[in-house]
Scaffold this motif. Structure first.
Motif, PDB file in Angstrom:
ATOM      1  N   PHE A  24       0.888  -1.422   0.031  1.00 47.06           N
ATOM      2  CA  PHE A  24      -0.090   0.278  -0.223  1.00 47.06           C
ATOM      3  C   PHE A  24       1.096   1.634   0.166  1.00 47.06           C
ATOM      4  O   PHE A  24       1.892   1.572   0.579  1.00 47.06           O
ATOM      5  N   GLY A  93      -3.179   4.486  -6.704  1.00 48.00           N
ATOM      6  CA  GLY A  93      -4.864   5.274  -6.376  1.00 48.00           C
ATOM      7  C   GLY A  93      -4.869   6.000  -5.286  1.00 48.00           C
ATOM      8  O   GLY A  93      -3.490   6.881  -4.851  1.00 48.00           O
ATOM      9  N   GLU A  94      -4.869   5.387  -4.298  1.00 42.80           N
ATOM     10  CA  GLU A  94      -5.652   5.273  -2.868  1.00 42.80           C
ATOM     11  C   GLU A  94      -4.154   5.640  -2.067  1.00 42.80           C
ATOM     12  O   GLU A  94      -3.099   4.648  -2.187  1.00 42.80           O
ATOM     13  N   PHE A  95      -3.953   6.089  -1.202  1.00 37.80           N
ATOM     14  CA  PHE A  95      -2.498   6.088   0.242  1.00 37.80           C
ATOM     15  C   PHE A  95      -2.134   6.481   1.288  1.00 37.80           C
ATOM     16  O   PHE A  95      -3.788   7.426   1.734  1.00 37.80           O
ATOM     17  N   SER A  97       0.223   9.430   3.732  1.00 36.54           N
ATOM     18  CA  SER A  97       0.612  10.075   3.821  1.00 36.54           C
ATOM     19  C   SER A  97       1.485  10.708   4.848  1.00 36.54           C
ATOM     20  O   SER A  97       0.495  10.657   6.059  1.00 36.54           O
ATOM     21  N   CYS A 110      -2.235  17.189   1.645  1.00 36.94           N
ATOM     22  CA  CYS A 110      -2.441  15.427   0.614  1.00 36.94           C
ATOM     23  C   CYS A 110      -4.108  14.978   1.306  1.00 36.94           C
ATOM     24  O   CYS A 110      -5.154  14.889   0.775  1.00 36.94           O
ATOM     25  N   ASP A 116      -9.942  12.184  -1.357  1.00 41.06           N
ATOM     26  CA  ASP A 116     -10.614  10.895  -2.256  1.00 41.06           C
ATOM     27  C   ASP A 116      -9.869   9.617  -2.363  1.00 41.06           C
ATOM     28  O   ASP A 116      -9.847   8.109  -2.794  1.00 41.06           O
ATOM     29  N   ARG A 117      -8.589  10.227  -2.344  1.00 38.43           N
ATOM     30  CA  ARG A 117      -7.360   9.190  -2.774  1.00 38.43           C
ATOM     31  C   ARG A 117      -6.252   8.846  -1.134  1.00 38.43           C
ATOM     32  O   ARG A 117      -6.075   7.663  -1.086  1.00 38.43           O
ATOM     33  N   CYS A 118      -6.103  10.287  -0.326  1.00 41.80           N
ATOM     34  CA  CYS A 118      -5.708  10.209   0.644  1.00 41.80           C
ATOM     35  C   CYS A 118      -6.280   9.557   1.846  1.00 41.80           C
ATOM     36  O   CYS A 118      -7.402  10.007   2.775  1.00 41.80           O
ATOM     37  N   ARG A 119      -6.127   7.689   2.456  1.00 39.95           N
ATOM     38  CA  ARG A 119      -6.708   6.825   3.401  1.00 39.95           C
ATOM     39  C   ARG A 119      -6.743   8.110   4.893  1.00 39.95           C
ATOM     40  O   ARG A 119      -7.959   8.154   5.939  1.00 39.95           O
ATOM     41  N   VAL A 237     -10.662  14.594   6.330  1.00 35.18           N
ATOM     42  CA  VAL A 237      -9.712  12.914   6.209  1.00 35.18           C
ATOM     43  C   VAL A 237      -9.346  12.422   7.359  1.00 35.18           C
ATOM     44  O   VAL A 237      -9.032  13.842   8.806  1.00 35.18           O
ATOM     45  N   ALA A 293      -6.638   4.642   9.294  1.00 35.99           N
ATOM     46  CA  ALA A 293      -6.578   4.489   8.080  1.00 35.99           C
ATOM     47  C   ALA A 293      -7.457   3.330   7.888  1.00 35.99           C
ATOM     48  O   ALA A 293      -8.289   3.222   6.420  1.00 35.99           O
TER      49      ALA A 293
END
Length: 296
Positions: A24, A93-95, A97, A110, A116-119, A237, A293
């Protein structure tokens, strides 16, 4: 593995990848003035948790092209846009940070700009947004940082003169003398931590930061003083804030303010830790990040 990712405006973004190819993604944002270099402490902790580290050098540092507007109008949010370019290039896609010191605001960016991508995101020993802060960001900083941000507030010419004076000692640092190069910014707890791999990495990242002279450092400082392009008070987030009570680079009051103003924040205040020593807690920091997350 090092690569250079093309940005839409023709710049190149230097990226270092490590860890399992199917891990991931964990985007790492370095401090100021630093650049992406191999980091055994971070990479080992990430790999043990099945994470693939995507470390990158911000514009003007290392092998990343300086922004044309870096000294004038660039925002912290622009760095999150660069992260999206890197992830798109890698087909990710998701990540997650993690940002440390000057990278802390970029990690928050981020979370704010790429929800929508940063968990989830970590702001480690990171600065507050001056435009939203209700105090003087310099209060509680060591004398070198007070001088630096005072010069930055005065403008590009004043900042340039100060950084050109600071740069030779910082950009030529070795593991043996990196603590001395930090002066009052390194309290006893941080000086004690600056041994082995940690000292080697910090010295290496300082040296790599100076590949283009003071360009990245100069633009980083001015960018952090401008409005960031988002409000931390609107972040949705999950965010964790980590801070040591003995930090002389970024005052403890900054973390207290972030903890009071980021919705739903997970605050971790480490008694007796400094700006650098706290980095040794990276395994715990990553465990907590995975938890918030929803990845474990």
């Amino acid at each position: 593995m090092t690569l250079h990712v093309p940005a839409p405006d023709g710049r190149l973004l230097e990226v270092l990848l490590s860890g399992p190819d199917d891990g991931f993604p964990l985007v790492f944002h370095h401090g100021t003035p630093q650049a992406a270099v191999p980091d055994p402490l971070l990479e080992r902790a990430a790999a043990e948790r099945g994470l693939r580290v995507v470390a990158w050098s911000r514009p003007g540092y290392g092998g990343s092209t300086r922004r044309a507007d870096g000294a004038t109008t660039a925002t912290v949010a622009d760095d999150a846009a660069d992260v999206a370019v890197i992830l798109d290039h890698l087909g990710l896609g998701e990540f997650l940070s993690v940002g440390w010191s000057g990278g802390g605001p970029r990690s928050l960016a981020c979370a704010a700009v790429l929800p929508d991508r940063c968990r989830a995101a970590v702001c480690g020993v990171g600065l507050v947004p001056p435009a939203e802060y209700d105090g003087d960001i310099r209060d509680g900083m060591g004398e070198e940082n007070v001088a630096e941000f005072t010069a930055a507030m005065a403008g590009s010419a004043e900042l340039t003169a100060l950084l050109e004076d600071y740069a030779p000692g910082v950009f030529a640092a070795t593991a043996a003398d990196v603590a001395d190069s930090l002066g009052s910014l390194a309290p006893p707890v941080d000086r004690a931590a600056l041994t082995g791999d940690l000292a080697e990495v910090i010295a290496a990242t300082f040296r790599r930061a100076g590949e283009q002279g003071i360009a990245g450092w100069h633009d980083d400082d001015l960018t952090m003083l401008r409005p960031w392009g988002f409000s931390v008070k609107e972040i949705a987030v999950p965010v964790a804030v980590w801070q040591g009570t003995e930090d002389m680079m970024v005052p403890f009051a900054h973390a207290e303010w972030l903890a009071a103003n980021i919705p739903g924040v997970h605050a971790h205040f480490a008694q007796g830790e400094g700006h650098i020593s706290l980095f040794a807690s990276m395994p715990t920091i990553l465990d907590d990040l995975l938890e918030i997350a929803g990845l474990r």
